[in-house]
Scaffold this motif. Structure first.
Motif, PDB file in Angstrom:
ATOM      1  N   MET A   1     -21.795  -8.733   9.560  1.00 34.93           N
ATOM      2  CA  MET A   1     -20.849  -9.193  10.586  1.00 34.93           C
ATOM      3  C   MET A   1     -19.906 -10.245  10.029  1.00 34.93           C
ATOM      4  O   MET A   1     -18.775 -10.384  10.474  1.00 34.93           O
ATOM      5  CB  MET A   1     -21.615  -9.733  11.790  1.00 34.93           C
ATOM      6  N   GLY A   2     -20.381 -11.015   9.055  1.00 35.07           N
ATOM      7  CA  GLY A   2     -19.550 -12.059   8.471  1.00 35.07           C
ATOM      8  C   GLY A   2     -18.339 -11.525   7.742  1.00 35.07           C
ATOM      9  O   GLY A   2     -17.406 -12.266   7.453  1.00 35.07           O
ATOM     10  N   SER A   3     -18.322 -10.209   7.406  1.00 33.58           N
ATOM     11  CA  SER A   3     -17.181  -9.610   6.726  1.00 33.58           C
ATOM     12  C   SER A   3     -16.049  -9.262   7.683  1.00 33.58           C
ATOM     13  O   SER A   3     -14.962  -8.902   7.250  1.00 33.58           O
ATOM     14  CB  SER A   3     -17.627  -8.351   5.977  1.00 33.58           C
ATOM     15  N   LEU A   4     -16.273  -9.345   8.985  1.00 37.86           N
ATOM     16  CA  LEU A   4     -15.234  -9.048   9.967  1.00 37.86           C
ATOM     17  C   LEU A   4     -14.180 -10.149   9.968  1.00 37.86           C
ATOM     18  O   LEU A   4     -14.480 -11.298   9.660  1.00 37.86           O
ATOM     19  CB  LEU A   4     -15.836  -8.931  11.365  1.00 37.86           C
ATOM     20  N   PRO A   5     -12.930  -9.821  10.312  1.00 35.78           N
ATOM     21  CA  PRO A   5     -11.915 -10.870  10.484  1.00 35.78           C
ATOM     22  C   PRO A   5     -12.376 -11.882  11.530  1.00 35.78           C
ATOM     23  O   PRO A   5     -13.038 -11.521  12.502  1.00 35.78           O
ATOM     24  CB  PRO A   5     -10.686 -10.092  10.950  1.00 35.78           C
ATOM     25  N   ILE A   6     -11.990 -13.132  11.333  1.00 39.09           N
ATOM     26  CA  ILE A   6     -12.509 -14.188  12.207  1.00 39.09           C
ATOM     27  C   ILE A   6     -12.072 -13.984  13.650  1.00 39.09           C
ATOM     28  O   ILE A   6     -12.825 -14.282  14.588  1.00 39.09           O
ATOM     29  CB  ILE A   6     -12.092 -15.576  11.669  1.00 39.09           C
ATOM     30  N   LEU A   9     -14.371 -11.389  15.106  1.00 40.90           N
ATOM     31  CA  LEU A   9     -15.691 -11.975  15.314  1.00 40.90           C
ATOM     32  C   LEU A   9     -15.701 -12.861  16.558  1.00 40.90           C
ATOM     33  O   LEU A   9     -16.643 -12.812  17.368  1.00 40.90           O
ATOM     34  CB  LEU A   9     -16.077 -12.793  14.079  1.00 40.90           C
ATOM     35  N   PHE A  10     -14.653 -13.657  16.726  1.00 41.90           N
ATOM     36  CA  PHE A  10     -14.547 -14.500  17.918  1.00 41.90           C
ATOM     37  C   PHE A  10     -14.452 -13.642  19.180  1.00 41.90           C
ATOM     38  O   PHE A  10     -15.094 -13.938  20.201  1.00 41.90           O
ATOM     39  CB  PHE A  10     -13.316 -15.396  17.803  1.00 41.90           C
ATOM     40  N   LEU A  11     -13.674 -12.588  19.104  1.00 43.71           N
ATOM     41  CA  LEU A  11     -13.508 -11.703  20.261  1.00 43.71           C
ATOM     42  C   LEU A  11     -14.832 -11.073  20.666  1.00 43.71           C
ATOM     43  O   LEU A  11     -15.160 -10.990  21.862  1.00 43.71           O
ATOM     44  CB  LEU A  11     -12.475 -10.623  19.933  1.00 43.71           C
ATOM     45  N   LEU A  12     -15.618 -10.657  19.678  1.00 43.63           N
ATOM     46  CA  LEU A  12     -16.886  -9.992  19.974  1.00 43.63           C
ATOM     47  C   LEU A  12     -17.924 -10.950  20.549  1.00 43.63           C
ATOM     48  O   LEU A  12     -18.582 -10.641  21.556  1.00 43.63           O
ATOM     49  CB  LEU A  12     -17.433  -9.340  18.702  1.00 43.63           C
ATOM     50  N   LEU A  13     -18.072 -12.118  19.920  1.00 47.65           N
ATOM     51  CA  LEU A  13     -19.157 -13.023  20.293  1.00 47.65           C
ATOM     52  C   LEU A  13     -18.827 -13.946  21.456  1.00 47.65           C
ATOM     53  O   LEU A  13     -19.713 -14.296  22.242  1.00 47.65           O
ATOM     54  CB  LEU A  13     -19.564 -13.870  19.074  1.00 47.65           C
ATOM     55  N   VAL A  14     -17.574 -14.337  21.578  1.00 43.71           N
ATOM     56  CA  VAL A  14     -17.211 -15.348  22.575  1.00 43.71           C
ATOM     57  C   VAL A  14     -16.525 -14.732  23.793  1.00 43.71           C
ATOM     58  O   VAL A  14     -16.544 -15.327  24.867  1.00 43.71           O
ATOM     59  CB  VAL A  14     -16.311 -16.428  21.935  1.00 43.71           C
ATOM     60  N   HIS A 234     -21.736 -17.667   4.628  1.00 45.86           N
ATOM     61  CA  HIS A 234     -21.452 -17.496   3.196  1.00 45.86           C
ATOM     62  C   HIS A 234     -20.234 -18.361   2.859  1.00 45.86           C
ATOM     63  O   HIS A 234     -19.110 -18.019   3.229  1.00 45.86           O
ATOM     64  CB  HIS A 234     -21.189 -16.027   2.865  1.00 45.86           C
ATOM     65  N   PRO A 235     -20.448 -19.476   2.155  1.00 47.34           N
ATOM     66  CA  PRO A 235     -19.388 -20.474   1.984  1.00 47.34           C
ATOM     67  C   PRO A 235     -18.139 -19.988   1.259  1.00 47.34           C
ATOM     68  O   PRO A 235     -17.078 -20.581   1.431  1.00 47.34           O
ATOM     69  CB  PRO A 235     -20.082 -21.584   1.181  1.00 47.34           C
ATOM     70  N   PHE A 236     -18.237 -18.953   0.432  1.00 42.43           N
ATOM     71  CA  PHE A 236     -17.096 -18.559  -0.384  1.00 42.43           C
ATOM     72  C   PHE A 236     -16.475 -17.230   0.032  1.00 42.43           C
ATOM     73  O   PHE A 236     -15.631 -16.692  -0.698  1.00 42.43           O
ATOM     74  CB  PHE A 236     -17.496 -18.501  -1.864  1.00 42.43           C
ATOM     75  N   SER A 237     -16.868 -16.687   1.163  1.00 43.17           N
ATOM     76  CA  SER A 237     -16.280 -15.438   1.635  1.00 43.17           C
ATOM     77  C   SER A 237     -15.930 -15.558   3.104  1.00 43.17           C
ATOM     78  O   SER A 237     -16.476 -16.397   3.824  1.00 43.17           O
ATOM     79  CB  SER A 237     -17.252 -14.268   1.423  1.00 43.17           C
TER      80      SER A 237
END
Length: 256
Positions: A1-6, A9-14, A234-237
């Protein structure tokens, strides 16, 4: 899930997840209207209090661990840049041709990290051959430093220590590329969210609107915290990642 555009990701979770919870809450009240009487509230309230506390502790733990890992990764990049600055400046104790070679090695290392290794880390790759090649060349150049006086001998030792620091900090930086919370912990978070919200849904309230607002708000709060944890796991991705600003300043100060 962390590979999704931010934004997604916000749209899905929030947004999407709380909206789905609100819709499900309305369906539950229509299917079982007797829940509004609240005859089971004593038992449900006791259980949701226990479940809520346990889940809150777990969720807070995950967010704190993710943030600490993110902050440590930022710190390692800063320490790596500091070690490179020391390696560059302390080469002033050597003859011009030797000094130029060491300084060129520092610039080449930073350039390779910025141009090759940083994009590779963003793809989840721990390291890049171009940087390893620069390190090998730098090690050879440092081994050839003249130690023909006590002062230069001391500076050779200092340069060797600085180089060892650079190698160590790079290794620590690459360790963060593949680090992240284990999958079993994410399963626990999702399951805990479902149980916590589920108990909130069956809690008896006469007002449908108030019940929907309470349940939706709970889902939104959980969604926001999960969004934060996933974004910095993941701090670098990803869109929220450690930036190479300290290394860029090294290159800006010493030139390409």
């Amino acid at each position: 899930m962390g590979s999704l555009p931010i934004w997604l990701l916000f749209l899905l979770l929030v947004i999407a997840a709380p909206a789905a919870v609100v819709g499900l809450q309305v369906l539950v009240r229509r299917r079982w209207p007797q829940l509004a009487e609240g005859r089971h509230n004593d038992v449900a309230g006791f259980i949701i209090a226990i479940v809520g506390v346990i889940y809150a502790v777990l969720l807070a733990f995950v967010v704190i661990v993710s943030w600490e890992q993110f902050s440590e990764a930022e710190g390692v990049v800063g320490q790596e840049a500091s070690a490179l600055r020391g390696l560059y400046r302390e080469s002033a104790a050597f003859p011009p041709e030797v000094r130029r070679q060491v300084q060129e090695d520092v610039r080449a290392y930073v350039t390779a990290v910025l141009d090759d290794e940083w994009p590779a880390m963003g793809r989840g790759e721990p390291g890049h051959p171009a940087v390893a090649a620069v390190l090998d060349r730098t090690a050879e150049d440092l081994a050839a430093l003249p130690a023909d006086s006590p002062t230069r001998e001391a500076y050779v030792a200092v340069e060797a220590d600085r180089f060892a620091d650079v190698v160590s900090y790079r290794s620590q930086r690459l360790d963060f590329v593949e680090q992240g919370l284990p999958g079993v912990l994410w399963v626990a978070l999702v399951f805990g969210a479902a149980v916590t919200i589920g108990f909130a849904m069956i809690f008896g309230l006469q007002s449908t609107a108030l019940h929907v607002i309470m349940t939706g708000s709970l889902a939104a709060v959980i969604g926001v915290l999960l969004f934060v944890a996933v974004s910095i796991d993941h701090p670098f991705s990803g869109d929220v990642s450690v930036r190479p600003a300290p290394l860029e300043r090294v290159l800006a100060d010493f030139g390409r």
